[in-house]
Design an enzyme around this catalytic site. Structure first.
Site, short mmCIF file in Angstrom:
data_model
loop_
_atom_site.label_atom_id
_atom_site.label_comp_id
_atom_site.label_asym_id
_atom_site.label_seq_id
_atom_site.Cartn_x
_atom_site.Cartn_y
_atom_site.Cartn_z
N SER A 129 -28.91 -24.05 -117.78
CA SER A 129 -27.59 -23.62 -118.26
C SER A 129 -26.93 -24.70 -119.11
O SER A 129 -26.35 -24.40 -120.16
CB SER A 129 -26.67 -23.17 -117.13
N ASP A 174 -25.10 -32.99 -116.14
CA ASP A 174 -26.10 -32.18 -116.86
C ASP A 174 -25.78 -32.09 -118.34
O ASP A 174 -26.66 -32.23 -119.20
CB ASP A 174 -26.16 -30.77 -116.25
C1 GLA Z 1 -25.55 -29.52 -110.55
C2 GLA Z 1 -24.26 -29.86 -111.29
C3 GLA Z 1 -24.16 -31.36 -111.57
C4 GLA Z 1 -24.39 -32.17 -110.30
C5 GLA Z 1 -25.67 -31.70 -109.59
C6 GLA Z 1 -25.85 -32.38 -108.25
O1 GLA Z 1 -26.65 -29.76 -111.38
O2 GLA Z 1 -24.20 -29.15 -112.51
O3 GLA Z 1 -22.92 -31.66 -112.12
O4 GLA Z 1 -23.29 -32.13 -109.45
O5 GLA Z 1 -25.68 -30.30 -109.37
O6 GLA Z 1 -26.04 -33.73 -108.44
#
Ligand code: GLA
Length: 390
Positions: A129, A174
């Site tokens: 995503s 991310d």
């Molecule tokens: C998801 C969220 C991130 C982070 C991870 C866990 O990927 O999008 O921001 O919090 O989980 O580390």
């Protein structure tokens, strides 16, 4: 990696003309530091050699027609009248959120035709995503001439995810790594200041092996948002108990935690302990990698897994099993669950060249136990999102 020609050809097949813009953005795997980003802490992800690619052509109006080759479905976004997509078109909510965030910043988004295709497995914890959001963000940045910085694009992607179209209260990791990764390096990101340091990961020192449990992740959004609320509750209680004014859990001194831990509700105590443990492990891991001490780095990955399994409770039986199997293999330096959790993938650092033997062994053990085979992705640390006019 998907060749440019494949996405251009997909565009032509769909819209009958050639595209004028090509954008791409990578997924990511987090080597260590999970559920620390929204607690102001440290994370250490790499971009992977899996990505979302978009080919596009600008139109004179304010209608965006987006075709997904993966879903064989088309979504139409009316920039002036956006609405939340349902059913098979739900993937369109990510680009829709990006469009809305550009508009909210005063950028006039042009209409366009766009075709996208990706090879980041969805729902596996590899940030398909964020890759879609950032691919769309670099594309619109170029198409609109907005000239937002990479950091602004990462924040815009995160805001899109928080907003009404998606609704996940994610941290910044991310979108940040997808927008700002450096080839050959992991990024040690300080999620409080948003500064980052490159930590080179040489393929000569270790291979990065992603092990997909192929367990569909369930309840991710609700469990994720709940963890976030619990961590925030921990911060609130610790401030109240100690009179401290820490901006996030990252800044809670170990002494303060030790003094007041007993007064915290049991679940909250474990959530807070995870964040404190994990932040320390990230820094130790980065140091170990920088000094070439793979055994030490690997031990921090195993410790991180235990903390996520027991204190943050984001692991599952399948990934615990993968990590236990890896522990018995001398060719694996370290292994842990990666990303948001509740299913998805583990990441291992392994002796270069040993991947085939490790994969064969894990496949047979895992299949014997769970009746399905795991998936594998070997990757190097890839570069960040980019866009070009063609
Ligand atoms: C998801 C969220 C991130 C982070 C991870 C866990 O990927 O999008 O921001 O919090 O989980 O580390």
């Amino acid at each position: 990696m998907i060749p440019d020609e494949a996405v251009s050809e997909g565009f032509r097949a769909q819209f009958g003309v050639l595209p004028e813009l090509l954008a791409h953005a990578p997924g990511r795997v987090n080597l260590i530091g999970d559920h620390t980003d929204y607690n102001g802490g440290f994370v250490l992800p790499v971009a992977i050699e899996r990505e979302i690619r978009i080919a596009a052509r600008i139109r004179g109006d304010r209608v965006i027609r987006l075709y997904s080759g993966n879903f064989s479905s088309e979504v139409t976004i009316e920039v002036d009248r956006p609405k939340i997509a349902q059913g098979r078109e739900r993937w369109g909510n990510y680009p829709m959120g990006i469009v809305a965030e550009f508009e909210a910043r005063g950028v006039r988004v042009p209409g366009m035709e766009a075709c996208l295709v990706g090879d980041v497995p969805g729902g596996a914890g590899l940030s398909s995503s964020a890759a879609l959001e950032i691919a769309m963000a670099v594309l619109l940045n170029e198409a609109s001439g907005a000239k937002l910085s990479r950091r602004e694009l990462a924040l815009l992607g995160q805001a899109a995810e928080h907003g009404p179209y998606v609704g996940v209260q994610c941290g910044i990791m991310d979108q940040y790594i997808s927008a700002m990764a450096r080839e050959g390096s992991a990024l040690l990101i300080d999620c409080h200041t948003l500064d980052a340091r490159q930590v080179p990961i040489s393929p000569a020192a270790c291979g990065i092996l992603i092990i997909n449990s192929n367990k569909r992740r369930g309840l991710v959004t609700s469990e994720y948002n709940q963890r976030r609320r619990e961590a925030e509750e921990g911060l609130r209680l610790l401030k109240e108990l100690s009179g401290g004014s820490y901006p996030s859990l990252r800044f809670v001194p170990a002494d303060d935690y030790a003094r007041h831990a007993e007064a915290l509700p049991e679940v909250i105590r474990r959530r807070v302990r995870h964040v404190l443990t994990e932040n320390a492990l990230v820094l130790e891991f980065a140091e170990a990698i920088e000094s070439g001490d793979m055994e030490r780095a690997g031990s921090r990955m195993y410790a991180s897994h235990v903390s996520l399994r027991d204190d943050y409770e984001t692991s599952c039986e399948e990934l615990d099993f993968v990590v236990e199997c890896c522990k018995k293999l001398p060719a694996v330096y370290g292994c842990r669950i990666t990303g948001g959790g509740f299913g998805g993938c583990a990441v291992a650092l392994v002796r270069p060249g040993e991947e085939p033997a490790i994969e064969a062994l894990l496949t047979s053990e895992y299949a014997r136990r769970f009746g399905v085979e795991p998936g594998f992705i070997r990757t190097r640390a890839a570069g960040c999102a980019a866009v070009q006019r063609i």
